[in-house]
Design a protein around this motif. Structure first.
Motif, PDB file in Angstrom:
ATOM      1  N   LEU A   1       0.712  -1.310   0.100  1.00  0.00           N
ATOM      2  CA  LEU A   1       0.028   0.014   0.005  1.00  0.00           C
ATOM      3  C   LEU A   1       0.676   1.299  -0.033  1.00  0.00           C
ATOM      4  O   LEU A   1       1.815   1.288   0.734  1.00  0.00           O
TER       5      LEU A   1
ATOM      6  N   ASN B   1      -2.299   5.069   6.833  1.00  0.00           N
ATOM      7  CA  ASN B   1      -2.876   5.215   5.451  1.00  0.00           C
ATOM      8  C   ASN B   1      -4.212   5.044   5.640  1.00  0.00           C
ATOM      9  O   ASN B   1      -4.870   4.474   6.458  1.00  0.00           O
TER      10      ASN B   1
ATOM     11  N   VAL C   1      -8.095   3.847   4.854  1.00  0.00           N
ATOM     12  CA  VAL C   1      -8.190   2.350   4.315  1.00  0.00           C
ATOM     13  C   VAL C   1      -9.779   2.322   4.472  1.00  0.00           C
ATOM     14  O   VAL C   1     -10.401   3.184   5.012  1.00  0.00           O
TER      15      VAL C   1
ATOM     16  N   LEU D   1      -7.011  -5.987   1.657  1.00  0.00           N
ATOM     17  CA  LEU D   1      -6.028  -5.553   2.613  1.00  0.00           C
ATOM     18  C   LEU D   1      -6.121  -6.540   3.804  1.00  0.00           C
ATOM     19  O   LEU D   1      -5.073  -6.767   4.586  1.00  0.00           O
TER      20      LEU D   1
ATOM     21  N   GLU E   1      -8.511  -1.046   0.094  1.00  0.00           N
ATOM     22  CA  GLU E   1      -7.867   0.101  -0.210  1.00  0.00           C
ATOM     23  C   GLU E   1      -8.769   1.142  -0.434  1.00  0.00           C
ATOM     24  O   GLU E   1     -10.130   0.980  -0.753  1.00  0.00           O
TER      25      GLU E   1
END
Length: 353
Positions: free
Chosen positions: A64, A105, A107, A140, A152
């Protein structure tokens, strides 16, 4: 008496000059064709992404963002420990969707909300795992015990917001006929992938109207399309005589294919047991309507529609057997893109020749 040198001015015959000009023109055309091939082929390969291996990781792994190493799909324990919900961004009949964070990140965490639909939810997870590719949103992690799936995040959201996105100043440069045609090519590429998937021929059943179709796909930041919702993908197996039906209710409207509508008239009440099954050609019927949305009303889009008229007419054949395959539609779309880019780059070339 010494003679002065006499210089004679030589004129090239008109035919010779014409031949040189023609040779230069042809050389320029060949060079431009080569550049066009490289340009168009770049999009066909989707910027080098592998067909069946997103992020170049083996099955069961992902990477990612800017991270170089592949990580295994997150387990129940890892999701509970490392993923933080930020806010709810959507809710449907099957699940609730949360924008979340994992190791800085963004998500997406999807969570089942209706226990009666857990089979649909688990089927979607099964499809998501088996179909990981450049056409499908990246998985993921997941937790079967808690009915959660981690995928994602794509900030541009579903295709329902495409026109609004293209009016944002940052993306106005994307609002061209060839970019829009590329999105249509991406869409048909997804359909072609589903029809020839590793699991067999899959039918996109969550597609009873245009809005529903658009909600099943995501728009990436580099303007590609990913299928996001795989809850309703029944399998066609002709050799075993297995066809499909999209749900157990009567389908109406011009958007769905003729064979998906109740064939016995208003005087006969709908009964699911009497409804004939069908195959993947229902997806082909819908391609012209979805592509018409993609093309929009920008300069040049009507020319694209004109070039696609014949293949779209074939998609709308009442007899499913007479409709083209998704691969044939995809091949035609690509040929039209190449032709129109060439004509745009070399206006008047045909007249010069």
């Amino acid at each position: 008496m010494e003679k002065k040198p006499h210089f004679v001015r030589r004129e090239f015959p008109p035919r010779e000059v014409s031949s040189v000009s023609l040779a230069l023109l042809l050389a320029a055309i060949l060079l431009l064709n080569a550049l066009l091939y490289l340009y168009v082929n770049k999009f066909y390969i989707s910027s080098g992404r592998a067909e069946t291996d997103p992020g170049l990781c083996p099955f069961g792994y992902f990477k990612l963002g800017a991270v170089k190493n592949c990580s295994p799909w997150l387990s129940c324990e890892a999701i509970n420990r490392e993923v933080r919900k930020l806010k709810c961004v959507g809710e449907g009949a099957v699940k609730k969707v949360f924008l979340s964070e994992w190791k800085e990140n963004k998500v997406v965490l999807s969570q089942l909300t209706n226990s009666e639909l857990k089979e649909d939810f688990l089927h979607g997870l099964k499809m998501l795992k088996a179909l990981q590719s450049k056409h499908v949103v990246r998985l993921l992690g997941y937790c079967v015990q808690q009915f959660t799936i981690l995928t994602e995040y794509h900030p541009l959201g579903s295709l329902r917001g495409l026109n609004e996105t293209l009016h944002i100043p940052k993306y106005k440069g994307m609002n061209t006929w060839h970019r829009r045609l590329m999105l249509a090519i991406d869409y048909v590429s997804v359909i072609r992938y589903l029809h020839s998937s590793p699991l067999g021929t899959l039918v996109m059943c969550d597609s009873n109207d245009l809005d529903k179709v658009l909600s099943q796909y995501l728009l990436t930041s580099d303007f590609h399309i990913l299928v996001n919702d795989l809850d309703a993908l029944p399998l066609v197996n002709r050799s075993a005589g297995r066809l499909v039906k999209c749900g157990h209710r009567e389908l109406r409207g011009e958007f769905v294919a003729p064979e998906q509508r109740w064939p016995y008239g208003e005087e006969v009440p709908f009964e699911d047991d009497l409804m004939p099954p069908y195959d993947e050609k229902t997806d082909i019927w819908k391609i012209p309507d979805v592509s018409n949305f993609f093309l929009g009303h920008v300069e040049g889009s009507d020319i694209v529609r004109l070039h696609l008229f014949d293949i779209h007419a074939a998609c709308k054949k009442k007899d499913p057997a007479e409709r083209p395959s998704a691969q044939e539609v995809l091949d035609t779309y690509r040929k039209v893109l190449t032709l129109l880019i060439r004509e745009a780059a070399m206006p008047g070339t045909r007249e010069m020749l």
